[in-house]
Write a protein that holds these residues in place. Structure first.
Motif, short mmCIF file in Angstrom:
data_model
loop_
_atom_site.label_atom_id
_atom_site.label_comp_id
_atom_site.label_asym_id
_atom_site.label_seq_id
_atom_site.Cartn_x
_atom_site.Cartn_y
_atom_site.Cartn_z
N ILE A 321 0.82 -1.22 0.00
CA ILE A 321 0.00 0.00 0.00
C ILE A 321 0.85 1.27 0.00
O ILE A 321 0.32 2.36 -0.20
N ASP A 322 2.16 1.13 0.19
CA ASP A 322 3.05 2.29 0.13
C ASP A 322 3.69 2.44 -1.25
O ASP A 322 4.57 3.29 -1.43
N ARG A 323 3.26 1.66 -2.20
CA ARG A 323 3.84 1.72 -3.54
C ARG A 323 3.66 3.12 -4.13
O ARG A 323 2.58 3.72 -4.02
N VAL A 324 4.71 3.62 -4.76
CA VAL A 324 4.66 4.91 -5.44
C VAL A 324 5.01 4.66 -6.92
O VAL A 324 6.17 4.75 -7.31
N PRO A 325 4.02 4.33 -7.74
CA PRO A 325 4.31 4.01 -9.14
C PRO A 325 4.71 5.24 -9.93
O PRO A 325 4.31 6.37 -9.61
N THR A 326 5.49 5.01 -10.96
CA THR A 326 5.90 6.11 -11.84
C THR A 326 5.01 6.23 -13.06
O THR A 326 5.10 7.22 -13.81
N VAL A 327 4.15 5.24 -13.28
CA VAL A 327 3.19 5.27 -14.38
C VAL A 327 1.84 4.82 -13.83
O VAL A 327 1.77 4.12 -12.83
N PRO A 328 0.74 5.21 -14.46
CA PRO A 328 -0.58 4.78 -13.98
C PRO A 328 -0.83 3.32 -14.28
O PRO A 328 -0.35 2.79 -15.29
N HIS A 329 -1.57 2.65 -13.40
CA HIS A 329 -2.00 1.28 -13.71
C HIS A 329 -3.05 1.31 -14.81
O HIS A 329 -3.57 2.38 -15.17
#
Length: 390
Positions: A321-329
C-alpha cells in the motif's frame, strides 16, 4: 470459424482471486503469444504493460471489423464502444459532464450512501455478507444518483438493470425486453431534464453547449454506456480480501488512515480482473513486441497482466500500500477508451474501504479467504459473497 487446436487456451483457468502463475510468468517470458479464445478464434494475447498501452491507444488496433469505418451503419446511433470519429464525438460530449469539479460534488453524496449501507450492516445479524450489504448495491445507487433517476422510479429501474452485466442473461428475450424498456425510460428522462434540469449527468448532457452534437438516441446510448461501466465496482471486496491476506498491510492502513489514497491505487492495480474479453482487430500489417501481425488478426490485451509487468512495477506481485508508481496502472484502461467514470469508481472504493475500517475496527472475514466464492456469470467477475464479522 477456424479452430486452431495446438494453441494454448485462454482463459487458463476460472479466476478464483489470484492470477494464475502461468499468466504471471508469461508477462515476461511470452508477453505476445498466440492463444485460442473461448469462442474458438485464434488471437494474439498481449500481456506486457507497454504493448497493452499500444493495443489500447494505437489506431492500428480497432474494435471495429477490418474495413469498417468510424461511422455507424444504417444511420444508427454513435456509441462510446465505437472507434474513430464517431467515438470521438460521443467521448467529447460525455467528458464535458465528467469534469473533475462535477465529480467532486458527488463525493458527499457517495459518502452518505456508504454510511447508510454501513448503518444497515451494523444493525443486522452477524456474520453479514459484505457483497449483498454494500459492494453490490452501492454502484447501483450511485449510478441512479449521478444520472438523476427519481427515487420513486428506482425500484422499476433496478429491475431493468439487474441483468445488464449478466453473462448468462446476455442475448435472451427477457434481457432484450428490459433493455428496450430502459432505453425508452431514459429517452423520457431526457425530455424531463430539458424542462426541469437537476444536478446530474443527463441534465448536463441535454443542456450543455454541445448538446446539438448528439441526438437523443445517442444520449440514451451514452447513458447505457455509463450504466454498463458503473454497475459493478468489485474492487472493494477484492481489496479487503487482499488486505486480509496481507495483515501487515492492513495493520499499516489501520494505524495511518492517511495511506488510504495510495492503498486504493494499489488495490485497483493488484486486484483488478474482468471476465469480459475485449477483442480488437489489427487494421494493417505491423510488428508488436517483436512479433509480426497481419491485418485482420484478432488481438486481446490484458490490462490486469500489464499491471504485473516487473519492467514497470518493481516487485509487481507484492501487495504494497506504500507503492509509489511512476506510471498509472491500466485498471481503467488507456488511450481513447480510458474509463470516463474512473474518478467516481475510485471514489467508491476509497470511501467504502475507509469507512468500513474506521467504523468496524474489528472487521474480519467469517471464513478462510481461500474459501470465499467467486462468480463467473458476470462480465466483471467479482466475489459472489463475502461473509464478515466484527
Amino acid at each position: 470459424m477456424t479452430v486452431v487446436s495446438e494453441l494454448r487456451n485462454y482463459p487458463f483457468e476460472p479466476f478464483t482471486g489470484d492470477l494464475p502463475a502461468e499468466l504471471l510468468d508469461m508477462v515476461v517470458s511470452d508477453p505476445v503469444s498466440r492463444v485460442r479464445l473461448p469462442d474458438g478464434r485464434p488471437a494474439w494475447l498481449v500481456l506486457g504493460y507497454q504493448d497493452c498501452c499500444t493495443v489500447l491507444a494505437d489506431p492500428r488496433f480497432s474494435r471495429l471489423p477490418l474495413g469498417a469505418t468510424g461511422t455507424p451503419d444504417g444511420g444508427g446511433p454513435r456509441e462510446l464502444n465505437m472507434d474513430g470519429p464517431a467515438h470521438a464525438v460521443v467521448r467529447r460530449v460525455a467528458s464535458r459532464a465528467f469534469t473533475a469539479r462535477r465529480i467532486d460534488t458527488f463525493r458527499p453524496r457517495v459518502r452518505r450512501l456508504v454510511d447508510g449501507l454501513i448503518d444497515d450492516l451494523l444493525a443486522g445479524p452477524r456474520p453479514a455478507d459484505l457483497v449483498a450489504a454494500l459492494v453490490a448495491p452501492l454502484p447501483v445507487y450511485v449510478v441512479c444518483d449521478v444520472l438523476g433517476v427519481p427515487v420513486a422510479d428506482r425500484p422499476r429501474f433496478y429491475g431493468w438493470i439487474e441483468g445488464l452485466n449478466s453473462v448468462t442473461a446476455y442475448g435472451s428475450a427477457d434481457a432484450a425486453t428490459a433493455q428496450a424498456e430502459l432505453r425508452e425510460y431514459l429517452a423520457g428522462q431526457l425530455d424531463r431534464k430539458r424542462v426541469s434540469p437537476g444536478d446530474d449527468l443527463l441534465s448536463a448532457w441535454v443542456l450543455g453547449r454541445d448538446a446539438h452534437e448528439l441526438v437523443d438516441a445517442e444520449l440514451v446510448e451514452l447513458a447505457m454506456g455509463v450504466l454498463l461501466g458503473g454497475l459493478e465496482i468489485n474492487s472493494t471486496s477484492a481489496g479487503l480480501r487482499a488486505l486480509f491476506q496481507h495483515p501487515e498491510q492492513l495493520a499499516k492502513l489501520r494505524a495511518d488512515p492517511g495511506k488510504l489514497s495510495s492503498a486504493t491505487d494499489e488495490i485497483l492495480r493488484y486486484t483488478s480482473v474482468s471476465s469480459m474479453f475485449r477483442v480488437q482487430v489489427v487494421r494493417e500489417d505491423l510488428t508488436l513486441g517483436g512479433v509480426a501481425m497481419r491485418a485482420g488478426d484478432c488481438v486481446m490485451a490484458i490490462p490486469w497482466a500489464g499491471n504485473r509487468d516487473p519492467r514497470v512495477f518493481p516487485d509487481p506481485n507484492v501487495f504494497d500500500i506504500d507503492r509509489v508508481p511512476t506510471v498509472p496502472h491500466l485498471t481503467f484502461g488507456f488511450g481513447p477508451h480510458f474509463c470516463l467514470g474512473t474518478a467516481l469508481g475510485r471514489m467508491q472504493v476509497e470511501l467504502s474501504v475507509g469507512e468500513l475500517l474506521r467504523r468496524l475496527p474489528g472487521l474480519a472475514p467469517a471464513l478462510p479467504v481461500e474459501e470465499i466464492p467467486w462468480r463467473h456469470d458476470r462480465m466483471n467477475g467479482g466475489i459472489a459473497s463475502f461473509p464478515v464479522t466484527w
